[in-house]
Structure formats: C-alpha cells, structure tokens
Design an enzyme around this catalytic site. Structure first.
Site, PDB file in Angstrom:
ATOM      1  N   HIS A   1       0.856  -1.184   0.000  1.00  0.00           N
ATOM      2  CA  HIS A   1       0.000   0.000   0.000  1.00  0.00           C
ATOM      3  C   HIS A   1       0.895   1.238   0.000  1.00  0.00           C
ATOM      4  CE1 HIS A   1      -3.843  -1.983   1.833  1.00  0.00           C
ATOM      5  NE2 HIS A   1      -3.281  -2.744   0.900  1.00  0.00           N
TER       6      HIS A   1
ATOM      7  N   GLU B   1       0.941   3.899   1.771  1.00  0.00           N
ATOM      8  CA  GLU B   1       1.407   4.314   3.095  1.00  0.00           C
ATOM      9  C   GLU B   1       2.575   3.455   3.575  1.00  0.00           C
ATOM     10  OE1 GLU B   1      -1.706   3.587   2.058  1.00  0.00           O
ATOM     11  OE2 GLU B   1      -3.180   4.274   3.517  1.00  0.00           O
TER      12      GLU B   1
ATOM     13  N   CYS C   1      -6.290   2.031   5.755  1.00  0.00           N
ATOM     14  CA  CYS C   1      -6.920   0.776   6.167  1.00  0.00           C
ATOM     15  C   CYS C   1      -6.338   0.321   7.506  1.00  0.00           C
ATOM     16  CB  CYS C   1      -6.680  -0.291   5.099  1.00  0.00           C
ATOM     17  SG  CYS C   1      -4.983  -0.904   5.049  1.00  0.00           S
TER      18      CYS C   1
ATOM     19  N   CYS D   1      -2.486  -0.304   7.476  1.00  0.00           N
ATOM     20  CA  CYS D   1      -1.710   0.926   7.410  1.00  0.00           C
ATOM     21  C   CYS D   1      -1.786   1.711   8.717  1.00  0.00           C
ATOM     22  CB  CYS D   1      -2.163   1.764   6.220  1.00  0.00           C
ATOM     23  SG  CYS D   1      -1.765   0.976   4.642  1.00  0.00           S
TER      24      CYS D   1
END
Length: 157
Positions: free
Chosen positions: A52, A54, A82, A85
C-alpha cells in the site's frame, strides 16, 4: 499551505498508480517541511498485499531516517488508511496523519474501524482530514467507473 502542496504530490502518486492499473492511492512522508518519501499503491504490480502507498512510503522514510520510529513526521495520503496501514502508522510513531477522503469500505481512522487513536494504543496521532478531498475522491470514483465500464480492469485474483 504545505498541507495542500504535499497532498498535491500524493495525488500525483495516486494518478501514477491508476495508470498502472492499481487502486489510485498515493502517500508522502515529510519531516520539518522536507519530503522523506513518496509512493503509490503497488499491490498488484508487486504481487504484494502489503504494498500500500502508506506502507511503502513509511518503509522508505524509515530507511532514510535510519530508524523505524518517526517522531515529528507527517504522513499525507489521498485516502483514509486501512487497518494494516493504521497499525504501521501507530508503530512508526508518526506525529500527524493528513488524508484527503474517507474510505467507506476499509477506513480505519473514522469510517469503518476507528482504530487510529484507540485508547489501547500508547501513541496518539494528530489527524487532519479533507485536504483536497474532492480531488482525492474523484480519482477513486473515476477509477471504479472505468473498471465497471470495461476499461483496463486490474486482475484482482
């Protein structure tokens, strides 16, 4: 003003992600006004469920800092993080999270799972939401409209 400038960079990353068939999410890590890292979602291309925006940006910033803890750092992300993260944000001790738009499917700051500042955690993160929200939201809306219309649809399986 710096929030807008750094979110613009995160949006550029999100646009690149969409161009690669990835969910259009971008992230930037900064400290004292200096960019340490910027990245975009790459889960499909990297075949990595943890890739992801992040996570990738936090990894790069930690490497540059020489420490997995990032006090004084700010994380700019186009979409509400999410749960995975959020865990990384808390463990890295990011000081401030700035995000564009909420995620009504996986948002773990406010929307679905209000985890970020859960009382069980020993670290609190300052949150600013809504920076360039309409542009961040529009990236997602357009991406999913194109997927439904039969455009370049990423292979999810």
């Amino acid at each position: 003003m710096k929030d807008i400038a750094f979110m613009e960079l995160a949006i550029q990353e999100a646009i690149q992600a969409a161009g690669q068939g990835e969910l259009p999410i971008g992230a930037v890590v900064a400290k004292e006004g200096v960019i340490l890292a910027r990245n975009r979602n790459r889960s499909i291309g990297d075949r990595d469920p943890t890739a992801h925006a992040e996570i990738l940006a936090l990894r790069e910033a930690a490497s540059k800092l020489g420490n997995y803890r990032m006090p004084g750092c700010e994380l700019y992300v186009t979409v509400e993080p999410c749960p995975m993260c959020v865990g990384a944000i808390v463990h890295s001790r990011v000081q401030r999270l700035i995000f564009g738009t909420r995620s009504d499917r996986t948002g773990a700051v406010y929307s679905v799972f209000p985890l970020l500042n859960a009382p069980q955690f020993n670290h609190r993160v300052e949150v600013t939401e809504g920076v360039l929200a309409s542009r961040c939201r529009e990236l997602l809306v357009r991406f999913f409209q194109e997927c439904r219309a039969g455009g370049e649809v990423p292979k999810w399986s």
